[in-house]
Design an enzyme around this catalytic site. Sequence first.
Site, mmCIF file in Angstrom:
data_model
loop_
_atom_site.group_PDB
_atom_site.id
_atom_site.type_symbol
_atom_site.label_atom_id
_atom_site.label_comp_id
_atom_site.label_asym_id
_atom_site.label_seq_id
_atom_site.Cartn_x
_atom_site.Cartn_y
_atom_site.Cartn_z
ATOM 1 N N ASN A 179 0.868 -1.176 0.000
ATOM 2 C CA ASN A 179 0.000 0.000 0.000
ATOM 3 C C ASN A 179 0.907 1.229 0.000
ATOM 4 O O ASN A 179 1.500 1.562 1.017
ATOM 5 C CB ASN A 179 -0.890 -0.035 1.259
ATOM 6 C CG ASN A 179 -1.704 1.221 1.433
ATOM 7 O OD1 ASN A 179 -1.789 2.054 0.529
ATOM 8 N ND2 ASN A 179 -2.309 1.374 2.611
ATOM 9 N N TRP A 180 0.988 1.868 -1.154
ATOM 10 C CA TRP A 180 1.940 2.974 -1.300
ATOM 11 C C TRP A 180 1.386 4.296 -0.753
ATOM 12 O O TRP A 180 2.096 5.307 -0.766
ATOM 13 C CB TRP A 180 2.362 3.131 -2.770
ATOM 14 C CG TRP A 180 3.160 1.971 -3.291
ATOM 15 C CD1 TRP A 180 3.574 0.869 -2.583
ATOM 16 C CD2 TRP A 180 3.651 1.782 -4.632
ATOM 17 N NE1 TRP A 180 4.288 0.022 -3.402
ATOM 18 C CE2 TRP A 180 4.348 0.554 -4.658
ATOM 19 C CE3 TRP A 180 3.557 2.537 -5.807
ATOM 20 C CZ2 TRP A 180 4.955 0.065 -5.821
ATOM 21 C CZ3 TRP A 180 4.158 2.046 -6.970
ATOM 22 C CH2 TRP A 180 4.848 0.838 -6.964
ATOM 23 N N LYS A 181 0.128 4.295 -0.314
ATOM 24 C CA LYS A 181 -0.487 5.491 0.294
ATOM 25 C C LYS A 181 -0.244 6.731 -0.577
ATOM 26 O O LYS A 181 -0.183 6.615 -1.793
ATOM 27 C CB LYS A 181 0.026 5.659 1.727
ATOM 28 C CG LYS A 181 -0.139 4.383 2.552
ATOM 29 C CD LYS A 181 0.014 4.591 4.033
ATOM 30 C CE LYS A 181 -0.162 3.250 4.742
ATOM 31 N NZ LYS A 181 -0.186 3.362 6.185
ATOM 32 N N HIS A 217 -9.593 1.086 4.497
ATOM 33 C CA HIS A 217 -8.347 1.256 5.257
ATOM 34 C C HIS A 217 -8.614 2.170 6.457
ATOM 35 O O HIS A 217 -9.407 3.106 6.365
ATOM 36 C CB HIS A 217 -7.264 1.843 4.353
ATOM 37 C CG HIS A 217 -5.911 1.833 4.993
ATOM 38 N ND1 HIS A 217 -5.524 2.789 5.904
ATOM 39 C CD2 HIS A 217 -4.877 0.958 4.892
ATOM 40 C CE1 HIS A 217 -4.298 2.498 6.326
ATOM 41 N NE2 HIS A 217 -3.886 1.397 5.724
ATOM 42 N N GLU A 219 -7.033 4.539 7.678
ATOM 43 C CA GLU A 219 -6.823 5.981 7.431
ATOM 44 C C GLU A 219 -8.047 6.592 6.756
ATOM 45 O O GLU A 219 -8.388 7.750 6.999
ATOM 46 C CB GLU A 219 -5.547 6.175 6.592
ATOM 47 C CG GLU A 219 -4.307 5.957 7.444
ATOM 48 C CD GLU A 219 -3.099 5.416 6.689
ATOM 49 O OE1 GLU A 219 -3.082 5.481 5.448
ATOM 50 O OE2 GLU A 219 -2.176 4.919 7.358
ATOM 51 N N GLU A 256 -5.664 -5.171 10.225
ATOM 52 C CA GLU A 256 -4.649 -4.151 10.486
ATOM 53 C C GLU A 256 -4.975 -3.425 11.788
ATOM 54 O O GLU A 256 -5.779 -2.471 11.782
ATOM 55 C CB GLU A 256 -4.619 -3.132 9.343
ATOM 56 C CG GLU A 256 -4.280 -3.728 7.994
ATOM 57 C CD GLU A 256 -3.699 -2.660 7.052
ATOM 58 O OE1 GLU A 256 -2.567 -2.852 6.608
ATOM 59 O OE2 GLU A 256 -4.367 -1.646 6.820
ATOM 60 N N GLY A 293 2.032 2.193 10.817
ATOM 61 C CA GLY A 293 2.959 3.306 10.716
ATOM 62 C C GLY A 293 3.615 3.685 12.034
ATOM 63 O O GLY A 293 4.245 4.734 12.139
ATOM 64 N N SER A 324 3.090 -2.121 10.426
ATOM 65 C CA SER A 324 4.523 -2.192 10.750
ATOM 66 C C SER A 324 5.141 -3.546 10.422
ATOM 67 O O SER A 324 6.074 -3.987 11.093
ATOM 68 C CB SER A 324 4.768 -1.818 12.222
ATOM 69 O OG SER A 324 4.391 -0.461 12.447
ATOM 70 N N GLY A 372 2.781 -1.213 4.293
ATOM 71 C CA GLY A 372 2.802 0.219 3.997
ATOM 72 C C GLY A 372 4.227 0.693 3.758
ATOM 73 O O GLY A 372 4.811 0.489 2.698
ATOM 74 N N GLY A 373 4.811 1.324 4.771
ATOM 75 C CA GLY A 373 6.135 1.932 4.647
ATOM 76 C C GLY A 373 7.184 1.038 3.998
ATOM 77 O O GLY A 373 7.952 1.491 3.134
HETATM 78 P P1 PGA Z 1 2.582 0.224 7.662
HETATM 79 O O1 PGA Z 1 1.151 0.426 6.989
HETATM 80 O O2 PGA Z 1 3.152 -1.050 7.124
HETATM 81 O O3 PGA Z 1 3.381 1.432 7.236
HETATM 82 O O4 PGA Z 1 2.376 0.165 9.143
HETATM 83 C C1 PGA Z 1 0.311 -0.667 6.711
HETATM 84 C C2 PGA Z 1 -0.973 -0.168 6.077
HETATM 85 O O5 PGA Z 1 -1.425 0.929 6.427
HETATM 86 O O6 PGA Z 1 -1.569 -0.843 5.212
#
Ligand code: PGA
Length: 250
Positions: A9-11, A95, A97, A167, A173, A213, A234-235
Amino acid sequence: MRTPVIAGNWKLFKTIGEAVSLVNDLTPLVAEAKGVEIVVAPVFTALSRAADAAAGSNIRLAAQDCYWEEEGAFTGEVAPKLLKDAGCSHVIIGHSERRQYFGEVDETVNKKAKAAIAAGLTAIVCVGETLAEREADATFSVIEKQIKGAFAGFSADILAKVVIAYEPVWAIGTGVVASPEQAQDMHKYIRSLIAGRYGETVADNLTILYGGSCKSSNAAELFSKPDVDGGLIGGAALDATEFHKIVQSF
Ligand code: PGA
């Protein structure tokens, strides 16, 4: 049986050029990955070009959201069939967010997932509890409510086009990853909820990803758990070498 998935997930990161470069860097690295589906989710504006770059490779494209109507006066929205048109096979829905900052609720997750699947996409539906909910011992009830709401009215056939991503919000994050045991407990619980409603076979075939994470240093342990079928990253998905290491740890 179920297909494992590693999804990035490149956000809100990467220009079109950067997204294409990352796909190009990833392509040879993951070319030999067997028995696991590789998905990346760039921003909307980069989808089409990233899909062109991924053509002929084993990298699949996902969008990070969609709307539930096919077309009409809905300024700013993107329909599932347009995501198909841009080269997507998957779409991330619900998600945390989006729930936290953009008013996403179980009812809209439900409509979006239904519309996405009707358009031929696989819906990666996210669920997860906040730290306050976990500390209040509400984790199981929160997840149950999210699962019931997200899949209200879904037949077993429709559910077969769903991937669930567990998640925990407190892990996203933050660098604080769920322990493999915490992840396994929740994944097993989610699978039992699905089994209760759709039966064991449907539940056994359901892919459940862990997200929050997850990185190369902890992925192997998480993925070793029987109900953890891959990850939503994510990251750590923003770097080709790191993402490749996560794929390898499967
Ligand atoms: P993260 O994000 O790996 O940076 O914690 C995961 C996600 O939001 O899908």
